[in-house]
Design a protein around this motif. Structure first.
Motif, PDB file in Angstrom:
ATOM      1  N   LYS A   9       0.813  -1.214   0.000  1.00  0.00           N
ATOM      2  CA  LYS A   9       0.000   0.000   0.000  1.00  0.00           C
ATOM      3  C   LYS A   9       0.850   1.269   0.000  1.00  0.00           C
ATOM      4  CE  LYS A   9      -3.493   0.347   2.798  1.00  0.00           C
ATOM      5  NZ  LYS A   9      -4.285   0.237   4.044  1.00  0.00           N
ATOM      6  N   THR A  10       1.979   1.235   0.684  1.00  0.00           N
ATOM      7  CA  THR A  10       2.822   2.439   0.806  1.00  0.00           C
ATOM      8  C   THR A  10       3.377   2.897  -0.541  1.00  0.00           C
ATOM      9  OG1 THR A  10       3.393   1.844   3.067  1.00  0.00           O
ATOM     10  CG2 THR A  10       4.834   3.431   1.949  1.00  0.00           C
ATOM     11  N   PRO A  11       4.063   1.995  -1.311  1.00  0.00           N
ATOM     12  CA  PRO A  11       4.563   2.472  -2.612  1.00  0.00           C
ATOM     13  C   PRO A  11       3.435   2.835  -3.577  1.00  0.00           C
ATOM     14  CG  PRO A  11       4.907   0.099  -2.362  1.00  0.00           C
ATOM     15  CD  PRO A  11       4.512   0.614  -1.027  1.00  0.00           C
ATOM     16  N   LEU A  12       2.300   2.138  -3.504  1.00  0.00           N
ATOM     17  CA  LEU A  12       1.191   2.472  -4.395  1.00  0.00           C
ATOM     18  C   LEU A  12       0.643   3.849  -4.087  1.00  0.00           C
ATOM     19  CD1 LEU A  12      -0.924  -0.790  -4.839  1.00  0.00           C
ATOM     20  CD2 LEU A  12       0.195   0.554  -6.610  1.00  0.00           C
ATOM     21  N   THR A  13       0.572   4.173  -2.820  1.00  0.00           N
ATOM     22  CA  THR A  13       0.104   5.511  -2.425  1.00  0.00           C
ATOM     23  C   THR A  13       1.036   6.579  -2.985  1.00  0.00           C
ATOM     24  OG1 THR A  13      -0.844   4.610  -0.383  1.00  0.00           O
ATOM     25  CG2 THR A  13      -0.486   6.989  -0.473  1.00  0.00           C
ATOM     26  N   SER A  14       2.347   6.320  -2.915  1.00  0.00           N
ATOM     27  CA  SER A  14       3.334   7.280  -3.456  1.00  0.00           C
ATOM     28  C   SER A  14       3.173   7.425  -4.967  1.00  0.00           C
ATOM     29  CB  SER A  14       4.751   6.808  -3.122  1.00  0.00           C
ATOM     30  OG  SER A  14       4.933   6.749  -1.720  1.00  0.00           O
ATOM     31  N   ILE A  15       3.012   6.279  -5.679  1.00  0.00           N
ATOM     32  CA  ILE A  15       2.859   6.328  -7.139  1.00  0.00           C
ATOM     33  C   ILE A  15       1.612   7.123  -7.506  1.00  0.00           C
ATOM     34  CG2 ILE A  15       2.385   4.917  -9.179  1.00  0.00           C
ATOM     35  CD1 ILE A  15       4.074   2.713  -7.891  1.00  0.00           C
ATOM     36  N   LYS A  16       0.528   6.886  -6.780  1.00  0.00           N
ATOM     37  CA  LYS A  16      -0.723   7.614  -7.062  1.00  0.00           C
ATOM     38  C   LYS A  16      -0.537   9.115  -6.853  1.00  0.00           C
ATOM     39  CE  LYS A  16      -5.656   7.564  -5.929  1.00  0.00           C
ATOM     40  NZ  LYS A  16      -6.102   7.263  -7.307  1.00  0.00           N
ATOM     41  N   SER A  17       0.198   9.476  -5.791  1.00  0.00           N
ATOM     42  CA  SER A  17       0.448  10.893  -5.518  1.00  0.00           C
ATOM     43  C   SER A  17       1.258  11.537  -6.642  1.00  0.00           C
ATOM     44  CB  SER A  17       1.193  11.042  -4.184  1.00  0.00           C
ATOM     45  OG  SER A  17       0.409  10.533  -3.125  1.00  0.00           O
ATOM     46  N   TYR A  18       2.293  10.828  -7.119  1.00  0.00           N
ATOM     47  CA  TYR A  18       3.123  11.366  -8.214  1.00  0.00           C
ATOM     48  C   TYR A  18       2.293  11.544  -9.481  1.00  0.00           C
ATOM     49  CZ  TYR A  18       7.404  10.700  -5.515  1.00  0.00           C
ATOM     50  OH  TYR A  18       8.403  10.783  -4.567  1.00  0.00           O
ATOM     51  N   ILE A  19       1.398  10.582  -9.751  1.00  0.00           N
ATOM     52  CA  ILE A  19       0.555  10.674 -10.953  1.00  0.00           C
ATOM     53  C   ILE A  19      -0.359  11.888 -10.847  1.00  0.00           C
ATOM     54  CG2 ILE A  19      -1.348   9.549 -12.189  1.00  0.00           C
ATOM     55  CD1 ILE A  19      -0.029   6.871 -11.556  1.00  0.00           C
ATOM     56  N   GLN A  20      -0.937  12.111  -9.663  1.00  0.00           N
ATOM     57  CA  GLN A  20      -1.841  13.254  -9.473  1.00  0.00           C
ATOM     58  C   GLN A  20      -1.087  14.578  -9.625  1.00  0.00           C
ATOM     59  OE1 GLN A  20      -3.471  12.355  -5.618  1.00  0.00           O
ATOM     60  NE2 GLN A  20      -5.165  11.113  -6.452  1.00  0.00           N
ATOM     61  N   ILE A  21       0.170  14.618  -9.106  1.00  0.00           N
ATOM     62  CA  ILE A  21       0.973  15.839  -9.231  1.00  0.00           C
ATOM     63  C   ILE A  21       1.286  16.117 -10.689  1.00  0.00           C
ATOM     64  CG2 ILE A  21       3.234  16.847  -8.726  1.00  0.00           C
ATOM     65  CD1 ILE A  21       3.136  15.348  -6.038  1.00  0.00           C
ATOM     66  N   LEU A  22       1.700  15.052 -11.420  1.00  0.00           N
ATOM     67  CA  LEU A  22       1.997  15.213 -12.840  1.00  0.00           C
ATOM     68  C   LEU A  22       0.762  15.678 -13.610  1.00  0.00           C
ATOM     69  CD1 LEU A  22       4.260  12.108 -13.605  1.00  0.00           C
ATOM     70  CD2 LEU A  22       4.906  14.519 -13.800  1.00  0.00           C
ATOM     71  N   ALA A  23      -0.398  15.123 -13.263  1.00  0.00           N
ATOM     72  CA  ALA A  23      -1.633  15.496 -13.961  1.00  0.00           C
ATOM     73  C   ALA A  23      -1.953  16.972 -13.759  1.00  0.00           C
ATOM     74  CB  ALA A  23      -2.786  14.630 -13.466  1.00  0.00           C
ATOM     75  N   LYS A  24      -1.694  17.503 -12.552  1.00  0.00           N
ATOM     76  CA  LYS A  24      -1.937  18.922 -12.278  1.00  0.00           C
ATOM     77  C   LYS A  24      -0.956  19.809 -13.040  1.00  0.00           C
ATOM     78  CE  LYS A  24      -4.051  18.430  -7.703  1.00  0.00           C
ATOM     79  NZ  LYS A  24      -3.944  18.739  -6.246  1.00  0.00           N
ATOM     80  N   LYS A  25       0.321  19.359 -13.095  1.00  0.00           N
ATOM     81  CA  LYS A  25       1.335  20.165 -13.773  1.00  0.00           C
ATOM     82  C   LYS A  25       1.099  20.202 -15.280  1.00  0.00           C
ATOM     83  CE  LYS A  25       5.245  20.005 -10.573  1.00  0.00           C
ATOM     84  NZ  LYS A  25       5.428  21.490 -10.584  1.00  0.00           N
ATOM     85  N   LEU A  26       0.516  19.109 -15.809  1.00  0.00           N
ATOM     86  CA  LEU A  26       0.320  19.010 -17.256  1.00  0.00           C
ATOM     87  C   LEU A  26      -1.130  19.248 -17.650  1.00  0.00           C
ATOM     88  CD1 LEU A  26       2.513  15.804 -17.832  1.00  0.00           C
ATOM     89  CD2 LEU A  26       3.141  18.179 -18.308  1.00  0.00           C
ATOM     90  N   ASN A  32      -1.972  14.754 -26.157  1.00  0.00           N
ATOM     91  CA  ASN A  32      -2.997  13.767 -25.794  1.00  0.00           C
ATOM     92  C   ASN A  32      -2.401  12.447 -25.298  1.00  0.00           C
ATOM     93  OD1 ASN A  32      -5.151  15.456 -26.418  1.00  0.00           O
ATOM     94  ND2 ASN A  32      -5.120  14.870 -28.593  1.00  0.00           N
ATOM     95  N   PHE A  33      -1.237  12.092 -25.826  1.00  0.00           N
ATOM     96  CA  PHE A  33      -0.616  10.831 -25.397  1.00  0.00           C
ATOM     97  C   PHE A  33      -0.290  10.881 -23.905  1.00  0.00           C
ATOM     98  CE2 PHE A  33       3.253   8.480 -24.377  1.00  0.00           C
ATOM     99  CZ  PHE A  33       2.869   7.191 -24.726  1.00  0.00           C
ATOM    100  N   VAL A  34       0.269  11.994 -23.429  1.00  0.00           N
ATOM    101  CA  VAL A  34       0.625  12.133 -22.024  1.00  0.00           C
ATOM    102  C   VAL A  34      -0.630  12.088 -21.152  1.00  0.00           C
ATOM    103  CG1 VAL A  34       1.603  13.695 -20.295  1.00  0.00           C
ATOM    104  CG2 VAL A  34       2.734  13.413 -22.503  1.00  0.00           C
TER     105      VAL A  34
END
Length: 495
Positions: A283-300, A306-308
């Motif tokens: 659960k710990t690494p998955l939570t981190s991966i999800k957080s990074y994805i959400q941060i990237l989504a906000k920045k982009l 469209n591919f990104v």
């Protein structure tokens, strides 16, 4: 009519009635001779006798005593003498007297039941009516049943099964030596049902009581509990039995077997502990991966690539899928260890369904999901767990139905209480598979489903969650015509 005719008529009637009666013999009470006065046709046939040859003779002239056991109180001499002396009726429920077969020229084993009724003249017994009934078939049937039961018991004991036979009427309890040893006592010790129940772990006694009450309804007796040996050590047993009923359908006995499952239970506990530990660690690494994805989504958010955007969306969907899978494994381990607890709350289940549909549409808008609510459905349940059941139904509907097809969710009040159903237009399920869908790790094996991923624990968990809520769960389906999965919860507030 003359006096002789007046007496002749009753004698003729008596003769006709008596000689056609089943297995009857009339003897005089003139001990020790016991003169044979009359014999029925059946009695002559049974004893291979001729009426003219035996009438007027002493009983033991025609049928000699069996001198092998003079103390046997069921012999004719003992019985006739007792009836003549006491004037009381004497019944012999069962005795053996072999019959000669003229065709085979050999004696055949036969068992009989007889009744001996005194007839008095004044204060003295004058005649004894001896009536016999052939009970050979009944006796042999009982012997066959006893032999079969003994063979089964020997076979069970030879394979290591511990057996018991509990007489519910007389409170008598037979325990095989293996069962006594299974409870930590020497093989020659005697255990009562109370002794066995007192050894059950205090937290598991209710399981035994519920199993016993259920056996009264279904006839099947089964449970798994912990027992505490005299030395204080803890062991697991699995008990399986069946209740036996009499002709009046009253439960009279419980027959069953007991197995020591301590080792397999220990393995299961270790497995559940490992699953729980591994799931928590993942659960710990998955939570981190999800957080990074959400941060990237906000920045982009303003990117035109469209591919990104699609890649981040799919990555987020897969992370959510993995998170749900880990939660399922955690729930599975909690369920098997008895630690799954419900956090009840009162809420409108229609709101929960709407929220769940929104999450699915945002994650993957591949199907048309229609919701048909019927009024406010207030329930008292664990919101997260019920949401998990709805999500599982929706997820399966999406997996097993054509892309772009319609999935319909319905909520309404039925006789069973608030009911939710999810209907798809997918591959459908064969009747033989429907019976096992809610079993742990069961997956339908067909060409249409082999490419769909999964571990077969979603519906099992859904079934257990609804069972914990004292609700009902099921499926209606026809192969090639889609499926409807449904569950109902108890009425709230209680009626």
């Amino acid at each position: 009519m003359t006096r002789e005719q007046q007496h002749a008529l009753p004698d003729e009637i008596f003769k006709i009635i008596f000689e056609k009666s089943p297995g009857s013999l009339l003897v005089g009470a003139d001990a020790p001779r016991f003169t044979i006065m009359a014999a029925s046709d059946d009695y002559l046939k049974i004893t291979s006798s001729i009426r003219e040859d035996i009438l007027g003779k002493g009983f033991f002239e025609v049928f000699p005593d069996d001198a092998s056991d003079p103390d046997d109180l069921t012999t004719a001499r003992h019985v006739f003498t007792k009836v003549a002396e006491t004037g009381l009726k004497v019944d012999v429920p069962c005795y053996q007297c072999d019959v000669y077969n003229a065709d085979t020229k050999a004696y055949e084993v036969h068992f009989w039941s007889c009744s001996n009724i005194p007839f008095s003249c004044g204060n003295k017994v004058a005649y004894i009516l001896n009536t016999v009934v052939d009970i050979t078939a009944e006796v042999k049937a009982r012997q066959a049943a006893t032999e079969s039961e003994n063979r089964l018991r020997l076979a069970a004991e030879a394979t290591g099964f511990a057996t018991f036979d509990w007489d519910l009427k007389d409170e008598k309890n037979y325990c095989s030596p293996q069962l006594v040893e299974l409870f930590g006592y020497p093989a020659d010790a005697v255990l009562t049902s109370t002794d066995v129940f007192n050894m059950v772990h205090p937290d598991d006694k209710e399981i035994v009581i519920n199993a016993f009450n259920e056996a009264y309804k279904t006839g099947v007796y089964h449970y798994e509990v912990r027992i505490i040996w005299p030395d204080g050590s803890l062991h697991w047993i699995s008990t399986r039995g069946k209740q036996i009923s009499d002709e009046e359908k009253t439960n009279t006995r419980i027959l069953g077997t007991v197995l020591d499952i301590t080792e397999s239970k220990s393995d299961e506990i270790r497995k559940n502990d490992f699953i729980a530990m591994a799931s928590h660690e993942l659960k710990t690494p998955l939570t981190s991966i999800k957080s990074y994805i959400q941060i990237l989504a906000k920045k982009l958010v303003n990117t035109e690539d469209n591919f990104v955007i699609n890649a981040l969306s799919k990555a987020n969907f897969q992370v959510n899928k993995m998170t749900d899978l880990i939660h399922s494994f955690l729930d599975l381990s909690k369920l098997e260890s008895g630690k799954l607890q419900l956090k009840r709350d009162q809420f409108d289940i229609n709101e929960l369904i709407s929220d769940t549909i929104t999450e699915f549409i945002q994650a993957s808008n591949t199907h048309n999901i229609e919701f048909e609510p019927h009024g406010i459905l207030e329930v008292d349940a664990d919101r997260d767990k019920i949401g998990q059941v709805i999500s599982n139904f929706l997820s399966n509907a999406i997996k097993y139905s054509p892309r772009g097809s319609t999935i319909t969710i319905t909520s309404k009040t039925t006789d069973c209480g608030p009911t939710v159903s999810v209907t798809d237009l997918g591959v459908g399920i064969k009747p033989k598979d429907q019976k096992r869908l809610f079993q742990r790790f069961y997956r339908v094996d067909s060409d249409k489903t082999m490419t769909v991923s999964g571990f077969g624990i979603g519906l099992y968990l859904a079934g257990e969650i609804i069972q914990c809520h004292k609700g009902k769960i099921g499926v209606e389906s026809a192969e090639g015509e889609g499926s409807t999965f449904y569950f109902s919860l108890p009425v709230f507030p209680p009626l």
